[in-house]
Design a protein around this motif. Structure first.
Motif, PDB file in Angstrom:
ATOM      1  N   UNK A 237      37.832 -23.803 -17.131  1.00 17.05           N
ATOM      2  CA  UNK A 237      37.152 -25.063 -16.864  1.00 17.05           C
ATOM      3  C   UNK A 237      35.767 -24.893 -16.272  1.00 17.05           C
ATOM      4  N   UNK A 238      35.075 -23.856 -16.694  1.00 14.76           N
ATOM      5  CA  UNK A 238      33.749 -23.555 -16.163  1.00 14.76           C
ATOM      6  C   UNK A 238      32.774 -24.697 -16.448  1.00 14.76           C
ATOM      7  N   UNK A 239      31.961 -25.045 -15.445  1.00 16.55           N
ATOM      8  CA  UNK A 239      30.929 -26.066 -15.630  1.00 16.55           C
ATOM      9  C   UNK A 239      29.583 -25.467 -15.247  1.00 16.55           C
ATOM     10  N   UNK A 240      28.545 -26.231 -15.429  1.00 18.69           N
ATOM     11  CA  UNK A 240      27.211 -25.739 -15.072  1.00 18.69           C
ATOM     12  C   UNK A 240      27.001 -25.691 -13.565  1.00 18.69           C
ATOM     13  N   UNK A 241      27.904 -26.300 -12.819  1.00 24.39           N
ATOM     14  CA  UNK A 241      27.780 -26.267 -11.362  1.00 24.39           C
ATOM     15  C   UNK A 241      28.992 -25.579 -10.732  1.00 24.39           C
ATOM     16  N   UNK A 242      29.554 -24.635 -11.440  1.00 23.68           N
ATOM     17  CA  UNK A 242      30.695 -23.866 -10.929  1.00 23.68           C
ATOM     18  C   UNK A 242      30.218 -22.677 -10.111  1.00 23.68           C
ATOM     19  N   UNK A 243      30.949 -22.353  -9.080  1.00 21.15           N
ATOM     20  CA  UNK A 243      30.751 -21.120  -8.308  1.00 21.15           C
ATOM     21  C   UNK A 243      32.109 -20.677  -7.780  1.00 21.15           C
ATOM     22  N   UNK A 244      32.140 -19.463  -7.249  1.00 18.29           N
ATOM     23  CA  UNK A 244      33.361 -18.966  -6.628  1.00 18.29           C
ATOM     24  C   UNK A 244      33.294 -19.221  -5.127  1.00 18.29           C
ATOM     25  N   UNK A 245      34.298 -19.917  -4.620  1.00 22.85           N
ATOM     26  CA  UNK A 245      34.294 -20.331  -3.217  1.00 22.85           C
ATOM     27  C   UNK A 245      34.218 -19.189  -2.225  1.00 22.85           C
ATOM     28  N   UNK A 246      34.727 -18.031  -2.606  1.00 23.23           N
ATOM     29  CA  UNK A 246      34.703 -16.905  -1.668  1.00 23.23           C
ATOM     30  C   UNK A 246      33.298 -16.358  -1.486  1.00 23.23           C
ATOM     31  N   UNK A 247      32.378 -16.769  -2.350  1.00 23.17           N
ATOM     32  CA  UNK A 247      31.009 -16.260  -2.286  1.00 23.17           C
ATOM     33  C   UNK A 247      30.029 -17.281  -1.713  1.00 23.17           C
ATOM     34  N   UNK A 248      30.528 -18.459  -1.358  1.00 19.54           N
ATOM     35  CA  UNK A 248      29.657 -19.513  -0.862  1.00 19.54           C
ATOM     36  C   UNK A 248      29.734 -19.562   0.658  1.00 19.54           C
ATOM     37  N   UNK A 249      28.608 -19.331   1.304  1.00 19.18           N
ATOM     38  CA  UNK A 249      28.550 -19.335   2.761  1.00 19.18           C
ATOM     39  C   UNK A 249      28.112 -20.707   3.266  1.00 19.18           C
ATOM     40  N   UNK A 250      28.796 -21.172   4.288  1.00 21.84           N
ATOM     41  CA  UNK A 250      28.429 -22.465   4.865  1.00 21.84           C
ATOM     42  C   UNK A 250      27.076 -22.378   5.551  1.00 21.84           C
ATOM     43  N   UNK A 251      26.287 -23.404   5.340  1.00 22.79           N
ATOM     44  CA  UNK A 251      25.001 -23.542   6.023  1.00 22.79           C
ATOM     45  C   UNK A 251      24.847 -25.028   6.360  1.00 22.79           C
ATOM     46  N   UNK A 252      23.979 -25.310   7.295  1.00 20.46           N
ATOM     47  CA  UNK A 252      23.843 -26.693   7.767  1.00 20.46           C
ATOM     48  C   UNK A 252      23.578 -27.686   6.641  1.00 20.46           C
ATOM     49  N   UNK A 253      22.763 -27.291   5.696  1.00 14.28           N
ATOM     50  CA  UNK A 253      22.388 -28.219   4.621  1.00 14.28           C
ATOM     51  C   UNK A 253      23.572 -28.577   3.730  1.00 14.28           C
ATOM     52  N   UNK A 254      24.684 -27.880   3.893  1.00 15.68           N
ATOM     53  CA  UNK A 254      25.870 -28.160   3.073  1.00 15.68           C
ATOM     54  C   UNK A 254      26.852 -29.075   3.787  1.00 15.68           C
ATOM     55  N   UNK A 255      26.503 -29.528   4.989  1.00 15.68           N
ATOM     56  CA  UNK A 255      27.427 -30.375   5.754  1.00 15.68           C
ATOM     57  C   UNK A 255      27.807 -31.619   4.957  1.00 15.68           C
ATOM     58  N   UNK A 256      29.110 -31.914   4.961  1.00 20.74           N
ATOM     59  CA  UNK A 256      29.679 -33.073   4.256  1.00 20.74           C
ATOM     60  C   UNK A 256      29.647 -32.943   2.739  1.00 20.74           C
ATOM     61  N   UNK A 257      29.517 -31.748   2.238  1.00 20.91           N
ATOM     62  CA  UNK A 257      29.536 -31.602   0.778  1.00 20.91           C
ATOM     63  C   UNK A 257      30.942 -31.866   0.236  1.00 20.91           C
ATOM     64  N   UNK A 258      30.953 -32.279  -1.023  1.00 20.57           N
ATOM     65  CA  UNK A 258      32.207 -32.516  -1.725  1.00 20.57           C
ATOM     66  C   UNK A 258      32.314 -31.468  -2.822  1.00 20.57           C
ATOM     67  N   UNK A 259      33.433 -30.753  -2.848  1.00 23.48           N
ATOM     68  CA  UNK A 259      33.662 -29.754  -3.897  1.00 23.48           C
ATOM     69  C   UNK A 259      34.971 -30.081  -4.606  1.00 23.48           C
ATOM     70  N   UNK A 260      34.976 -29.862  -5.904  1.00 23.61           N
ATOM     71  CA  UNK A 260      36.150 -30.206  -6.697  1.00 23.61           C
ATOM     72  C   UNK A 260      36.879 -28.944  -7.150  1.00 23.61           C
ATOM     73  N   UNK A 261      38.192 -28.959  -6.969  1.00 26.20           N
ATOM     74  CA  UNK A 261      39.031 -27.862  -7.464  1.00 26.20           C
ATOM     75  C   UNK A 261      39.290 -28.138  -8.946  1.00 26.20           C
ATOM     76  N   UNK A 262      39.006 -27.185  -9.837  1.00 30.19           N
ATOM     77  CA  UNK A 262      39.225 -27.441 -11.265  1.00 30.19           C
ATOM     78  C   UNK A 262      40.698 -27.698 -11.569  1.00 30.19           C
ATOM     79  N   UNK A 263      40.960 -28.350 -12.696  1.00 31.37           N
ATOM     80  CA  UNK A 263      42.339 -28.722 -13.034  1.00 31.37           C
ATOM     81  C   UNK A 263      43.250 -27.522 -13.177  1.00 31.37           C
ATOM     82  N   UNK A 264      42.683 -26.406 -13.582  1.00 31.37           N
ATOM     83  CA  UNK A 264      43.502 -25.197 -13.643  1.00 31.37           C
ATOM     84  C   UNK A 264      42.634 -24.000 -13.314  1.00 31.37           C
ATOM     85  N   UNK A 265      43.302 -22.948 -12.909  1.00 28.43           N
ATOM     86  CA  UNK A 265      42.586 -21.707 -12.635  1.00 28.43           C
ATOM     87  C   UNK A 265      43.486 -20.559 -13.064  1.00 28.43           C
TER      88      UNK A 265
END
Ligand code: FES
Length: 169
Positions: A128-156
């Motif tokens: 279910x890859x999209x143009x805005x897909x990333x791997x969560x283990x590689x995404x570091x929290x930063x202030x500018x990401x506060x309150x972001x919404x991320x969607x879990x794909x229907x399958x993995x």
């Protein structure tokens, strides 16, 4: 070469969590090539105690809200808050499974750190890859990401075992 091997080992061990990776090596990781050193500039006075809120939309459409510290990965947020996301983070952030695939809103996606070749290779195997897909283990929290919404794909899929994880298994 011994130095290159040592750097590779260090990177492998550190990818499980953003904040465990010294900033010098984060630069190396972003380049995706341990042979080319890159010194990342230090982030602007971020306190590790800053709390960042993340909203996960699950496969069933439920919203799970959790917090993490600046420098935590999204995998850390899921694990530390014991979020019920089936199969998420099976390889514990070693870039070997793609079960931490998440889909970001476009404006958030643009704020994320650059993707490494290693993440790109693993992401290519995600369902279910999209143009805005990333791997969560590689995404570091930063202030500018506060309150972001991320969607879990229907399958993995756990590419190590060819195990499908989905809404309707
Ligand atoms: S947790 Fe396995 S690739 Fe992210």
């Amino acid at each position: 070469m011994a130095t290159s091997s040592a750097v590779n080992l260090l990177l492998r061990a550190a990818v499980a969590s953003c904040h465990r990776l010294p900033s010098t090596f984060r630069g190396v990781a972003r380049l995706g090539s341990p042979g080319r050193f890159f010194h990342a500039s230090a982030p602007a006075r971020l306190s590790s105690e800053d709390k960042i809120t993340v909203h996960f939309i699950t496969r069933d459409g439920d919203k799970l809200t959790a917090q993490g510290k600046v420098g935590d990965s999204l995998l850390d947020v899921v694990v530390n808050n014991n979020l019920d996301i089936d199969g998420f983070g099976a390889c514990e952030g070693t870039l070997a499974c793609s079960t931490c695939h998440l889909i970001f809103e476009e404006d958030v996606f643009k704020k994320l750190d650059a993707i490494t070749d290693e993440e790109l290779d693993m992401l290519d195997l995600a369902y279910g890859l999209t143009e805005t897909s990333r791997l969560g283990c590689q995404i570091c929290l930063q202030r500018s990401l506060n309150n972001m919404v991320v969607r879990v794909p229907e399958s993995s899929a756990d590419v190590r075992q060819s195990v499908d994880i989905g809404k309707n298994p």
